[in-house]
Motif scaffolding. Structure first.
Motif, PDB file in Angstrom:
ATOM      1  N   SER A  34       0.732  -0.696  -0.060  1.00  0.00           N
ATOM      2  CA  SER A  34      -0.164   0.215   0.291  1.00  0.00           C
ATOM      3  C   SER A  34       0.619   1.638   0.375  1.00  0.00           C
ATOM      4  N   ARG A  35       2.460   1.284   1.164  1.00  0.00           N
ATOM      5  CA  ARG A  35       2.599   2.089   0.482  1.00  0.00           C
ATOM      6  C   ARG A  35       3.303   2.450  -0.389  1.00  0.00           C
ATOM      7  N   ALA A  36       3.827   1.201  -1.316  1.00  0.00           N
ATOM      8  CA  ALA A  36       4.132   1.411  -2.925  1.00  0.00           C
ATOM      9  C   ALA A  36       3.471   2.392  -3.710  1.00  0.00           C
ATOM     10  N   CYS A  37       1.852   2.022  -3.747  1.00  0.00           N
ATOM     11  CA  CYS A  37       0.918   2.146  -4.494  1.00  0.00           C
ATOM     12  C   CYS A  37       1.260   4.040  -3.869  1.00  0.00           C
ATOM     13  N   GLU A  38       1.439   3.834  -2.598  1.00  0.00           N
ATOM     14  CA  GLU A  38       1.000   5.728  -2.256  1.00  0.00           C
ATOM     15  C   GLU A  38       2.003   6.535  -2.590  1.00  0.00           C
ATOM     16  N   ARG A  39       3.408   6.017  -2.745  1.00  0.00           N
ATOM     17  CA  ARG A  39       4.173   6.593  -3.257  1.00  0.00           C
ATOM     18  C   ARG A  39       4.599   6.672  -4.761  1.00  0.00           C
ATOM     19  N   GLU A  40       4.039   5.648  -5.294  1.00  0.00           N
ATOM     20  CA  GLU A  40       3.650   5.908  -7.033  1.00  0.00           C
ATOM     21  C   GLU A  40       2.429   6.891  -6.983  1.00  0.00           C
ATOM     22  N   ALA A  41       1.680   7.005  -6.195  1.00  0.00           N
ATOM     23  CA  ALA A  41       1.321   8.039  -7.062  1.00  0.00           C
ATOM     24  C   ALA A  41       1.314   9.297  -7.018  1.00  0.00           C
ATOM     25  N   ASP A  42       1.922   9.690  -5.931  1.00  0.00           N
ATOM     26  CA  ASP A  42       2.738  11.228  -5.353  1.00  0.00           C
ATOM     27  C   ASP A  42       3.358  11.446  -6.886  1.00  0.00           C
ATOM     28  N   TYR A  43       4.354  10.239  -6.999  1.00  0.00           N
ATOM     29  CA  TYR A  43       4.833  10.487  -8.359  1.00  0.00           C
ATOM     30  C   TYR A  43       4.357  10.919  -9.348  1.00  0.00           C
ATOM     31  N   LEU A  44       3.485   9.770  -9.572  1.00  0.00           N
ATOM     32  CA  LEU A  44       2.673  10.372 -10.453  1.00  0.00           C
ATOM     33  C   LEU A  44       1.301  11.561 -10.878  1.00  0.00           C
ATOM     34  N   GLY A  45       1.353  12.589  -9.751  1.00  0.00           N
ATOM     35  CA  GLY A  45       0.600  13.328  -9.216  1.00  0.00           C
ATOM     36  C   GLY A  45       1.212  14.437  -9.598  1.00  0.00           C
ATOM     37  N   GLU A  89      10.633  14.701   1.177  1.00  0.00           N
ATOM     38  CA  GLU A  89      11.705  14.091   0.508  1.00  0.00           C
ATOM     39  C   GLU A  89      11.821  13.303  -1.426  1.00  0.00           C
ATOM     40  N   LYS A  90      10.348  12.259  -1.205  1.00  0.00           N
ATOM     41  CA  LYS A  90      10.822  12.341  -2.245  1.00  0.00           C
ATOM     42  C   LYS A  90      10.422  13.362  -2.956  1.00  0.00           C
ATOM     43  N   ILE A  91       9.573  13.832  -3.030  1.00  0.00           N
ATOM     44  CA  ILE A  91       8.911  14.216  -4.147  1.00  0.00           C
ATOM     45  C   ILE A  91       9.928  15.997  -4.106  1.00  0.00           C
ATOM     46  N   ARG A  92      11.206  16.165  -3.341  1.00  0.00           N
ATOM     47  CA  ARG A  92      12.300  16.645  -3.648  1.00  0.00           C
ATOM     48  C   ARG A  92      13.241  16.614  -4.391  1.00  0.00           C
ATOM     49  N   GLU A  93      13.581  15.035  -4.583  1.00  0.00           N
ATOM     50  CA  GLU A  93      14.153  14.544  -5.513  1.00  0.00           C
ATOM     51  C   GLU A  93      13.781  14.745  -6.412  1.00  0.00           C
ATOM     52  N   TRP A  94      12.099  14.609  -6.676  1.00  0.00           N
ATOM     53  CA  TRP A  94      11.289  14.367  -8.164  1.00  0.00           C
ATOM     54  C   TRP A  94      11.037  16.101  -8.802  1.00  0.00           C
ATOM     55  N   LEU A  95      11.456  16.811  -8.298  1.00  0.00           N
ATOM     56  CA  LEU A  95      11.223  18.425  -8.606  1.00  0.00           C
ATOM     57  C   LEU A  95      11.994  18.805 -10.072  1.00  0.00           C
TER      58      LEU A  95
END
Length: 120
Positions: A34-45, A89-95
């Motif tokens: 579930s956490r992995a799916c949420e992380r993917e949703a954050d990235y795609l969003g 932290e992940k969002i900052r990496e993806w920015l």
């Protein structure tokens, strides 16, 4: 296979072991996925927001406000979502990638021309 072991243990040892086993299986298998799916949703969003000409850096501010609002959150291993600090932290990496997506999708004058229509 694990369920079979829990059922046998509940018959021969203690019936409550079946519930405990189901809970442990849920903790070990469902929540991490579930956490992995949420992380993917954050990235795609983040990428969708950039492609729609929104500032992807605004996502960091959103999650910082969410972090301040969190009180009494369950321990991370019981949570179905990634920890808010980890999300930031992940969002900052993806920015950088999101910014490239925004630049490729949105002419520089789109936001100013769009909002300019409301100023008249």
């Amino acid at each position: 296979m694990l369920s079979f072991v829990y059922i046998l243990a509940s018959f021969f040892v203690d019936p409550s072991l079946l519930q405990l086993g189901r809970g442990m299986t849920h903790l070990l298998t469902v929540l991490p996925n579930s956490r992995a799916c949420e992380r993917e949703a954050d990235y795609l969003g983040l990428l969708f927001m950039a492609q729609a000409c929104y500032d992807p850096a605004a996502a960091v501010g959103l999650w910082q406000r969410m972090q301040m609002a969190e009180q009494g959150a369950p321990p991370q291993f019981l949570n179905t979502h990634p920890a808010t600090g980890d999300r930031i932290e992940k969002i900052r990496e993806w920015l950088p990638q999101a910014e490239l997506k925004r630049e490729a999708s949105c002419p520089a004058d789109v936001a100013s021309s769009f909002f300019g229509h409301f100023r008249h």
